[in-house]
Design a protein around this motif. Structure first.
Motif, PDB file in Angstrom:
ATOM      1  N   TYR A 292      54.977   5.923  29.882  1.00 37.07           N
ATOM      2  CA  TYR A 292      55.092   6.757  31.073  1.00 37.07           C
ATOM      3  C   TYR A 292      55.388   5.854  32.272  1.00 37.07           C
ATOM      4  N   LEU A 293      56.285   6.297  33.147  1.00 37.61           N
ATOM      5  CA  LEU A 293      56.490   5.589  34.405  1.00 37.61           C
ATOM      6  C   LEU A 293      55.373   5.949  35.370  1.00 37.61           C
ATOM      7  N   ASN A 294      54.699   4.939  35.898  1.00 34.36           N
ATOM      8  CA  ASN A 294      53.719   5.174  36.948  1.00 34.36           C
ATOM      9  C   ASN A 294      54.429   5.215  38.294  1.00 34.36           C
ATOM     10  N   GLU A 295      55.088   4.112  38.664  1.00 32.79           N
ATOM     11  CA  GLU A 295      55.851   4.112  39.904  1.00 32.79           C
ATOM     12  C   GLU A 295      56.873   2.990  39.894  1.00 32.79           C
ATOM     13  N   ILE A 296      57.826   3.097  40.808  1.00 33.58           N
ATOM     14  CA  ILE A 296      58.840   2.070  41.018  1.00 33.58           C
ATOM     15  C   ILE A 296      58.485   1.324  42.299  1.00 33.58           C
ATOM     16  N   ASN A 297      58.519   0.004  42.243  1.00 33.35           N
ATOM     17  CA  ASN A 297      58.348  -0.827  43.435  1.00 33.35           C
ATOM     18  C   ASN A 297      59.708  -1.427  43.784  1.00 33.35           C
ATOM     19  N   PRO A 298      60.470  -0.773  44.669  1.00 37.82           N
ATOM     20  CA  PRO A 298      61.827  -1.244  44.965  1.00 37.82           C
ATOM     21  C   PRO A 298      61.854  -2.570  45.707  1.00 37.82           C
ATOM     22  N   ILE A 299      60.783  -2.864  46.471  1.00 37.05           N
ATOM     23  CA  ILE A 299      60.609  -4.173  47.095  1.00 37.05           C
ATOM     24  C   ILE A 299      59.160  -4.583  46.826  1.00 37.05           C
ATOM     25  N   PRO A 300      58.889  -5.116  45.646  1.00 35.81           N
ATOM     26  CA  PRO A 300      57.496  -5.419  45.277  1.00 35.81           C
ATOM     27  C   PRO A 300      56.913  -6.556  46.108  1.00 35.81           C
ATOM     28  N   GLY A 301      55.589  -6.605  46.172  1.00 32.51           N
ATOM     29  CA  GLY A 301      54.912  -7.659  46.912  1.00 32.51           C
ATOM     30  C   GLY A 301      55.371  -9.037  46.483  1.00 32.51           C
ATOM     31  N   SER A 302      55.755  -9.866  47.473  1.00 36.23           N
ATOM     32  CA  SER A 302      56.285 -11.217  47.218  1.00 36.23           C
ATOM     33  C   SER A 302      57.475 -11.190  46.267  1.00 36.23           C
ATOM     34  N   LEU A 303      58.115 -10.035  46.178  1.00 38.10           N
ATOM     35  CA  LEU A 303      59.279  -9.807  45.333  1.00 38.10           C
ATOM     36  C   LEU A 303      58.982 -10.075  43.862  1.00 38.10           C
ATOM     37  N   ALA A 304      57.718  -9.914  43.480  1.00 34.18           N
ATOM     38  CA  ALA A 304      57.293 -10.097  42.081  1.00 34.18           C
ATOM     39  C   ALA A 304      57.696 -11.459  41.541  1.00 34.18           C
ATOM     40  N   ASN A 305      57.732 -12.455  42.414  1.00 33.96           N
ATOM     41  CA  ASN A 305      58.168 -13.789  41.976  1.00 33.96           C
ATOM     42  C   ASN A 305      57.267 -14.356  40.895  1.00 33.96           C
ATOM     43  N   TYR A 306      55.990 -13.969  40.893  1.00 28.09           N
ATOM     44  CA  TYR A 306      55.010 -14.492  39.953  1.00 28.09           C
ATOM     45  C   TYR A 306      55.242 -14.025  38.520  1.00 28.09           C
ATOM     46  N   LEU A 307      56.160 -13.068  38.326  1.00 23.41           N
ATOM     47  CA  LEU A 307      56.482 -12.595  36.978  1.00 23.41           C
ATOM     48  C   LEU A 307      57.680 -13.331  36.370  1.00 23.41           C
ATOM     49  N   PHE A 308      58.274 -14.237  37.135  1.00 24.33           N
ATOM     50  CA  PHE A 308      59.439 -14.985  36.664  1.00 24.33           C
ATOM     51  C   PHE A 308      59.093 -16.465  36.535  1.00 24.33           C
ATOM     52  N   ALA A 309      59.550 -17.077  35.459  1.00 28.28           N
ATOM     53  CA  ALA A 309      59.278 -18.504  35.238  1.00 28.28           C
ATOM     54  C   ALA A 309      59.989 -19.378  36.257  1.00 28.28           C
ATOM     55  N   ASP A 310      61.189 -18.960  36.692  1.00 32.80           N
ATOM     56  CA  ASP A 310      61.976 -19.746  37.651  1.00 32.80           C
ATOM     57  C   ASP A 310      62.576 -18.782  38.662  1.00 32.80           C
ATOM     58  N   PHE A 311      61.804 -18.476  39.705  1.00 36.36           N
ATOM     59  CA  PHE A 311      62.245 -17.457  40.652  1.00 36.36           C
ATOM     60  C   PHE A 311      63.442 -17.884  41.500  1.00 36.36           C
ATOM     61  N   PRO A 312      63.546 -19.132  41.974  1.00 34.73           N
ATOM     62  CA  PRO A 312      64.752 -19.527  42.713  1.00 34.73           C
ATOM     63  C   PRO A 312      66.035 -19.289  41.918  1.00 34.73           C
ATOM     64  N   THR A 313      65.999 -19.561  40.615  1.00 29.90           N
ATOM     65  CA  THR A 313      67.170 -19.301  39.773  1.00 29.90           C
ATOM     66  C   THR A 313      67.451 -17.807  39.687  1.00 29.90           C
ATOM     67  N   THR A 314      66.379 -17.013  39.639  1.00 28.34           N
ATOM     68  CA  THR A 314      66.536 -15.550  39.643  1.00 28.34           C
ATOM     69  C   THR A 314      67.316 -15.093  40.873  1.00 28.34           C
ATOM     70  N   LEU A 315      66.939 -15.585  42.047  1.00 29.99           N
ATOM     71  CA  LEU A 315      67.631 -15.198  43.279  1.00 29.99           C
ATOM     72  C   LEU A 315      69.073 -15.686  43.291  1.00 29.99           C
ATOM     73  N   ASN A 316      69.300 -16.893  42.785  1.00 30.45           N
ATOM     74  CA  ASN A 316      70.672 -17.405  42.728  1.00 30.45           C
ATOM     75  C   ASN A 316      71.552 -16.523  41.853  1.00 30.45           C
ATOM     76  N   LYS A 317      71.007 -16.074  40.738  1.00 28.96           N
ATOM     77  CA  LYS A 317      71.782 -15.221  39.827  1.00 28.96           C
ATOM     78  C   LYS A 317      72.132 -13.883  40.482  1.00 28.96           C
ATOM     79  N   ILE A 318      71.124 -13.236  41.064  1.00 26.41           N
ATOM     80  CA  ILE A 318      71.379 -11.909  41.631  1.00 26.41           C
ATOM     81  C   ILE A 318      72.302 -11.982  42.844  1.00 26.41           C
ATOM     82  N   SER A 319      72.245 -13.096  43.582  1.00 26.93           N
ATOM     83  CA  SER A 319      73.092 -13.218  44.781  1.00 26.93           C
ATOM     84  C   SER A 319      74.572 -13.282  44.441  1.00 26.93           C
ATOM     85  N   THR A 320      74.898 -13.632  43.196  1.00 24.95           N
ATOM     86  CA  THR A 320      76.307 -13.678  42.773  1.00 24.95           C
ATOM     87  C   THR A 320      76.787 -12.345  42.216  1.00 24.95           C
TER      88      THR A 320
END
Length: 344
Positions: A292-320
């Motif tokens: 079941y979906l509880n809710e969507i966080n379109p701009i999650p706290g701290s951008l949910a960086n703590y759920l990614f092993a390498d968040f700077p790389t995540t941002l670099n990928k999405i920016s392209t």
């Protein structure tokens, strides 16, 4: 790659946005452009060394340069006119109103300013919990039974316990678990302090809850690891924002491949053809082997960086892989045809 961070906003979640921006400042070493939107809708350019909570609570930011958006960027006034500020791609980190309701997305799109964050359609459908549930139903994602109530309307609840939430607010503000009719009126009053529209939803004790973040880049969806948040009955404000260990000691949930794939499948149904350009987090329940979906966080706290092993790389990928605006040009062909037809 460098980024600039836009934060603040006129919202009940204004201070949470400041906390998120300070967290990303520590994580993104190359980021030194910070744009603060105060509760009077004035933009300020904040120096990196001033990104401290007391700087904002003391109103010291009022001494910083005011800036304003125009075509292709932000500008500041000088003795000789105006000067464009050279800013890299913006990260929209404004939680709640302004940031998640579509106002900032519309402004940035209007001025063709590149940004990471949900576009206005995605904001509208995820900011209002009723619309989120309608979206989920339309896309084949389950939601728990619920009803929508408004302030000063007749409200009847037959089956307890329920959970009460302001319909257009995040960060667990105004949320209560109601176990009987005696608790109902107080909990509704608490929720209506934040919003005139409230969601009453079935509450299932000890239900399994999982969080999953993701983004689209290079023609595919990329997922974070799955988190099972530590909570009592529900993840309240204190657990989310006052227990900072959650963002530093977050661990991958101990789940089967079947459950993980179920979560990713439902995330994909929600994200695809709507949230491109954004890093979002979806919070799910698993009950009787159903997701079941509880809710969507379109701009999650701290951008949910703590759920990614390498968040700077995540941002670099999405920016392209940011959505491109439609390059529509006025040709006046139709007006010219009318002129010819009318002979004038």
């Amino acid at each position: 790659m460098k980024f600039s961070i836009l934060f603040g906003g006129k919202s009940f979640e204004h201070e949470i946005s400041i906390v998120s921006a300070i967290a990303l400042k520590k994580l993104l070493a190359n980021t030194d452009i910070f744009i603060f939107l105060d509760d009077n809708h004035e933009f300020y350019l904040i120096k990196k060394e001033n990104m401290k909570s007391v700087f904002f609570s003391s109103k010291s930011y009022l001494k910083e340069p005011k800036i304003y958006p125009k075509k292709n960027g932000f500008f500041t006034r000088t003795l000789f006119g105006e000067k464009q500020i050279q800013i890299p791609t913006i990260i929209n980190l404004i939680h709640g109103g302004d940031g998640e309701d579509g106002a900032i997305a519309s402004l940035l799109d209007f001025y063709e300013i590149p940004y990471i964050g949900p576009r206005k359609e995605a904001c509208i459908l995820s900011y209002d919990k009723e619309l989120t549930k309608m979206l989920a139903n339309h896309r084949g994602v389950n939601v728990l039974d619920y009803q929508v109530v408004f302030q000063d309307s007749k409200i009847e609840v037959e089956n307890f316990p329920v959970i009460i939430k302001p319909a257009r607010l995040g960060s667990s503000l105004g949320i209560s678990i109601v176990k009987n009719k005696e608790e109902l009126e107080y909990s509704l009053d608490k929720a209506f302090e934040y919003d005139k529209k409230v969601i009453i939803e079935s509450f299932i004790p000890n239900i399994k809850e999982y969080n999953l973040a993701g983004f689209f880049a290079n023609k595919e969806l990329h997922f974070s690891f799955v988190e099972e948040p530590k909570k009592d009955e529900f993840l309240d404000f204190n657990k989310k924002y006052l227990d900072f260990s959650r963002t530093t000691n977050t661990q991958q949930a101990d789940i089967t491949t079947e459950v993980e794939n179920m979560l990713k499948d439902n995330f994909s149904k929600i994200y695809t053809n709507l949230f491109e350009g954004a890093v979002i987090r979806c919070d799910f329940f698993i009950h009787n082997n159903t997701c079941y979906l509880n809710e969507i966080n379109p701009i999650p706290g701290s951008l949910a960086n703590y759920l990614f092993a390498d968040f700077p790389t995540t941002l670099n990928k999405i920016s392209t892989s940011l959505p491109k605006p439609n390059n529509i040009k006025a040709t006046y062909k139709f007006l010219n045809e009318i002129k010819v037809a009318k002979g004038k």
